[in-house]
Design a protein around this motif. Sequence first.
Motif, PDB file in Angstrom:
ATOM      1  N   VAL A   1       0.831  -1.209   0.000  1.00  0.00           N
ATOM      2  CA  VAL A   1       0.000   0.000   0.000  1.00  0.00           C
ATOM      3  C   VAL A   1       0.865   1.258   0.000  1.00  0.00           C
ATOM      4  CG1 VAL A   1      -1.638   1.366   1.355  1.00  0.00           C
ATOM      5  CG2 VAL A   1      -2.003  -1.089   1.071  1.00  0.00           C
ATOM      6  N   SER A   2       1.956   1.220   0.789  1.00  0.00           N
ATOM      7  CA  SER A   2       2.844   2.384   0.845  1.00  0.00           C
ATOM      8  C   SER A   2       3.598   2.575  -0.474  1.00  0.00           C
ATOM      9  CB  SER A   2       3.847   2.233   1.998  1.00  0.00           C
ATOM     10  OG  SER A   2       4.741   1.158   1.758  1.00  0.00           O
ATOM     11  N   LEU A   3       3.875   1.470  -1.190  1.00  0.00           N
ATOM     12  CA  LEU A   3       4.609   1.568  -2.451  1.00  0.00           C
ATOM     13  C   LEU A   3       3.744   2.125  -3.574  1.00  0.00           C
ATOM     14  CD1 LEU A   3       6.687  -1.764  -2.485  1.00  0.00           C
ATOM     15  CD2 LEU A   3       7.556   0.553  -2.215  1.00  0.00           C
ATOM     16  N   HIS A   4       2.488   1.684  -3.686  1.00  0.00           N
ATOM     17  CA  HIS A   4       1.673   2.195  -4.785  1.00  0.00           C
ATOM     18  C   HIS A   4       1.017   3.541  -4.453  1.00  0.00           C
ATOM     19  CE1 HIS A   4      -1.988   0.999  -2.740  1.00  0.00           C
ATOM     20  NE2 HIS A   4      -1.866  -0.289  -2.981  1.00  0.00           N
ATOM     21  N   GLY A   5       1.093   3.952  -3.198  1.00  0.00           N
ATOM     22  CA  GLY A   5       0.689   5.296  -2.825  1.00  0.00           C
ATOM     23  C   GLY A   5      -0.784   5.607  -2.903  1.00  0.00           C
ATOM     24  N   LYS A   6      -1.627   4.582  -2.979  1.00  0.00           N
ATOM     25  CA  LYS A   6      -3.072   4.826  -3.052  1.00  0.00           C
ATOM     26  C   LYS A   6      -3.654   5.190  -1.688  1.00  0.00           C
ATOM     27  CE  LYS A   6      -3.775   1.584  -6.891  1.00  0.00           C
ATOM     28  NZ  LYS A   6      -4.432   0.313  -7.306  1.00  0.00           N
ATOM     29  N   GLY A   7      -2.935   4.797  -0.640  1.00  0.00           N
ATOM     30  CA  GLY A   7      -3.408   5.087   0.712  1.00  0.00           C
ATOM     31  C   GLY A   7      -4.491   4.144   1.187  1.00  0.00           C
ATOM     32  N   LYS A   8      -4.898   3.213   0.312  1.00  0.00           N
ATOM     33  CA  LYS A   8      -5.939   2.252   0.663  1.00  0.00           C
ATOM     34  C   LYS A   8      -5.673   0.945  -0.060  1.00  0.00           C
ATOM     35  CE  LYS A   8     -10.986   1.704   0.603  1.00  0.00           C
ATOM     36  NZ  LYS A   8     -12.269   2.275   0.148  1.00  0.00           N
ATOM     37  N   GLU A   9      -5.834  -0.168   0.659  1.00  0.00           N
ATOM     38  CA  GLU A   9      -5.578  -1.479   0.066  1.00  0.00           C
ATOM     39  C   GLU A   9      -6.691  -1.877  -0.881  1.00  0.00           C
ATOM     40  OE1 GLU A   9      -7.354  -4.156   3.723  1.00  0.00           O
ATOM     41  OE2 GLU A   9      -5.471  -3.094   3.958  1.00  0.00           O
ATOM     42  N   ASP A  10      -6.341  -2.602  -1.957  1.00  0.00           N
ATOM     43  CA  ASP A  10      -7.357  -3.140  -2.856  1.00  0.00           C
ATOM     44  C   ASP A  10      -7.262  -4.661  -2.859  1.00  0.00           C
ATOM     45  OD1 ASP A  10      -5.174  -3.810  -4.506  1.00  0.00           O
ATOM     46  OD2 ASP A  10      -5.374  -1.981  -5.685  1.00  0.00           O
ATOM     47  N   TYR A  11      -8.101  -5.291  -3.674  1.00  0.00           N
ATOM     48  CA  TYR A  11      -8.172  -6.761  -3.655  1.00  0.00           C
ATOM     49  C   TYR A  11      -6.851  -7.394  -4.088  1.00  0.00           C
ATOM     50  CZ  TYR A  11      -9.855 -11.503  -4.418  1.00  0.00           C
ATOM     51  OH  TYR A  11     -10.013 -12.867  -4.365  1.00  0.00           O
ATOM     52  N   MET A  12      -6.177  -6.813  -5.076  1.00  0.00           N
ATOM     53  CA  MET A  12      -4.917  -7.372  -5.552  1.00  0.00           C
ATOM     54  C   MET A  12      -3.846  -7.307  -4.463  1.00  0.00           C
ATOM     55  SD  MET A  12      -3.388  -8.984  -7.866  1.00  0.00           S
ATOM     56  CE  MET A  12      -4.659  -8.894  -9.129  1.00  0.00           C
ATOM     57  N   ASP A  13      -3.844  -6.239  -3.671  1.00  0.00           N
ATOM     58  CA  ASP A  13      -2.908  -6.137  -2.546  1.00  0.00           C
ATOM     59  C   ASP A  13      -3.122  -7.300  -1.576  1.00  0.00           C
ATOM     60  OD1 ASP A  13      -2.100  -3.730  -3.644  1.00  0.00           O
ATOM     61  OD2 ASP A  13      -3.396  -2.535  -2.347  1.00  0.00           O
ATOM     62  N   LYS A  14      -4.376  -7.580  -1.287  1.00  0.00           N
ATOM     63  CA  LYS A  14      -4.708  -8.671  -0.366  1.00  0.00           C
ATOM     64  C   LYS A  14      -4.319 -10.023  -0.952  1.00  0.00           C
ATOM     65  CE  LYS A  14      -8.662  -6.133   1.520  1.00  0.00           C
ATOM     66  NZ  LYS A  14     -10.134  -6.101   1.673  1.00  0.00           N
TER      67      LYS A  14
END
Length: 305
Positions: free
Chosen positions: A198-211
């Motif tokens: 989450v910190s690397l892609h900078g969106k500030g919020k997790e998405d399904y692919m992150d999980k």
Amino acid sequence: MPTWFELLSPFLIGGISGCTATTFVQPMDTVKVRIQVRSELKGQGQSINVSTIDIVKDIIKTEGPFGFYKGIGAALLRQVTYATTRLGLYRAIDDHYKRTHGRSMIFWERCLASSFSGFVGSIVGNPADLCLVRFQADTLLPEAQRRNYKNVFDALYRIVSEEGLITLWRGSLPTVIRAIAMNLSMLTTYDQIKDIIVSLHGKGKEDYMDKLLSSAAAGIGCAIASLPPDNLKTKLQRMKKDPTTGQFPYKNIGDCFLKTIQREGVTGLWVGLPVFYTRVGPHAMITLLVQDTLTQMWNPPKKKN
């Protein structure tokens, strides 16, 4: 002050998540136990095949497709006790940190929380785990020595009446070690890697692919870290007294560890790793994804005024 539902929901969600995952991966767990048992018998000098494909064929031939779900009652009872405790306790501790400190736990706090949760969960879940191992390994015993439990409740009753109450916690030390290794590598890895992504892609919020990526990494860690104690646990929980000597094959976990290495080599501790990963990896992924999904459904973020 949290409501009763907010306090209990992590445990309820943990139990549902564990049961859902177990329903899908029970066949691989059965094959995993058979591999470990056959490897032990082969190390004792018996001419026996430990090939995964041959074991699968043998189960289908002798027990039919439902043979892969032998002990499913014990497996689900194990999740109701073990998963509910270890997953629920970890999330409850994390929720407490968020309420009292205004933040999630940091790495070393997650390590402590996951280890403690795994320890408590393993103690609570060991009786059902013992029943599960015996169900799955029973057909490999000589016919005269088979226990032939009718169901998980019959198994619990007979174990207590025939072998004593304390037997329900036989193999509890490797179970505790396995649970700590499992929780540490699964929950800590999942949360930590998810935070990093989450910190690397900078969106500030997790998405399904992150999980999905985080759960896959957690599954790999689980398999490597928890297989050796799982192997020892299986051997200790299924063992019976030798009819001629009246002695158990292993005195304790240390004796089991040394004899395993002597007979099967160090790599014998990781026998069946590919099969174990196909069981533990998907189990970890399904558990974590279901847990996160249910948590978001039942505890949606509160809107700020």
